[in-house]
Scaffold this active site. Sequence first.
Site, short mmCIF file in Angstrom:
data_model
loop_
_atom_site.label_atom_id
_atom_site.label_comp_id
_atom_site.label_asym_id
_atom_site.label_seq_id
_atom_site.Cartn_x
_atom_site.Cartn_y
_atom_site.Cartn_z
N GLY A 1 -15.42 12.87 26.14
CA GLY A 1 -14.22 12.29 25.56
C GLY A 1 -13.23 11.80 26.58
N LEU A 2 -13.17 12.44 27.74
CA LEU A 2 -12.23 12.00 28.77
C LEU A 2 -12.69 10.70 29.40
CD1 LEU A 2 -9.60 13.15 30.17
CD2 LEU A 2 -11.10 13.73 32.07
N ASP A 3 -13.99 10.60 29.67
CA ASP A 3 -14.56 9.40 30.29
C ASP A 3 -15.67 8.88 29.37
OD1 ASP A 3 -15.38 7.38 31.96
OD2 ASP A 3 -16.20 8.69 33.51
N ASN B 1 -5.98 13.85 18.36
CA ASN B 1 -6.51 12.50 18.57
C ASN B 1 -7.35 12.06 17.38
OD1 ASN B 1 -9.53 11.76 19.27
ND2 ASN B 1 -9.23 13.89 19.91
N PHE C 1 -14.56 7.40 18.52
CA PHE C 1 -15.69 6.90 19.31
C PHE C 1 -15.39 5.49 19.86
CE2 PHE C 1 -19.36 9.49 17.16
CZ PHE C 1 -18.82 10.67 17.66
N ASN D 1 -23.17 12.20 26.21
CA ASN D 1 -22.93 12.53 24.81
C ASN D 1 -23.15 11.27 23.96
OD1 ASN D 1 -21.21 12.87 22.34
ND2 ASN D 1 -20.72 14.84 23.29
N SER E 1 -17.52 15.18 15.46
CA SER E 1 -16.19 14.58 15.55
C SER E 1 -15.61 14.39 14.16
CB SER E 1 -16.27 13.23 16.25
OG SER E 1 -15.03 12.56 16.15
N ASN F 1 -13.37 12.22 13.49
CA ASN F 1 -12.72 10.90 13.49
C ASN F 1 -13.63 9.75 13.13
OD1 ASN F 1 -10.26 12.10 14.33
ND2 ASN F 1 -11.04 12.20 16.42
N THR F 2 -14.88 10.04 12.78
CA THR F 2 -15.80 9.03 12.24
C THR F 2 -16.19 9.48 10.84
OG1 THR F 2 -16.68 8.44 14.43
CG2 THR F 2 -18.05 7.92 12.52
N LYS G 1 -23.67 19.41 19.55
CA LYS G 1 -22.26 19.80 19.54
C LYS G 1 -21.81 19.93 18.10
CE LYS G 1 -17.83 18.69 21.70
NZ LYS G 1 -17.19 17.92 22.78
N ASN H 1 -16.11 21.26 18.75
CA ASN H 1 -15.32 20.04 18.87
C ASN H 1 -13.86 20.35 18.50
OD1 ASN H 1 -14.64 17.18 18.90
ND2 ASN H 1 -16.81 16.78 18.54
#
Length: 348
Positions: free
Chosen positions: A62-64, A110, A114, A143, A179, A181-182, A221, A250
């Site tokens: 998630g960071l990169d 957040n 994705f 990931n 996640s 968020n999807t 995950k 998550n």
Amino acid sequence: MYGLARPLLFRLDAERAHELGLRALDAAWKCGLNPLLASRPAALPTACFGLRFPNPVGLAAGLDKNGAHIDALAALGFGFVEIGTTTPRPQPGNPKPRMFRLPEHEAVINRLGFNNEGVDALVRNVEASRLKRRGGDTLLGINIGKNRDTPNEQAAADYVHCLGRVYPLADYVTVNISSPNTAGLRELQEEKALRALLGELFEARERLAPRHGRRVPILVKIAPDLTEDDIEASARVLGELGVDGVIAGNTTVDRLAIEGHPLAKEQGGLSGRPLYGKSTTVLRMLRSRLPASIPLVGVGGILSGADAAGKVTAGAQLVQLYTGLVYRGPALVGECVQALRHRREGVR
């Protein structure tokens, strides 16, 4: 150095600060100024998934997302860096603003969704990284996910496509089905869907392994919001299929820990301090239900070395950081390695 930069970053929109922070990290790495950010901890070798990690503290996905900052992140002392989530095709993610800091709770909400440049861009970035061109101790996890407009009935094709593209580059691959968020993604955690998805991924790996001369571990995950019955069902499937490892977990959609905060009604996943107890409980439940041969990675709410040690006590072999870096900075990496070193020596 991070102590000086943090007040400036916190004056910016959270997502803007995220992007600026990564660019500054790259600049520091290229100029050889990494020691001003964090000193690399002494090795603490850890065997997991058939791999040897230089230390058990990693960066969470998630960071990169696009693998554009691998070398600078690895230089902070992580034993492993996980990039992504990546999807077959580029996608912008959800509308902005979509990232919010809650400093009073040492938390972040957040709903990025994705957002990434697609798996082909990630592959190019990884291939160009010094870590892959010259080698290095830090291991690389990738990931993978599905595009938001891909129906769940066709999701396996997205995951299999991504697996094929990243297989030659990854030390391990994580299947992200957790996640919030999807839309509909977490439905893939249901027993029947999970069994079908992993079955197709494992079949794909059987085709890929001879071609590349190695068997890449596949991790799953999962979310911290599963009920006890859901955890029982997931553990049964993961155990029967012999997944290589499980990442717990998550972000959470639960807002109980921040009830009354002005941002509590913002949609998205909550991470940071409020997630620690919930994610650690799920980790402990999974450890008691999965075969001992399946390692666990503990992530969620680690803001100190003691937090990292608590994850290991609950059953994790490895730990991952993300939101803790926002509030504590790169020094958190070494602090966690040192805490786990002391714990290991105490156990012996």
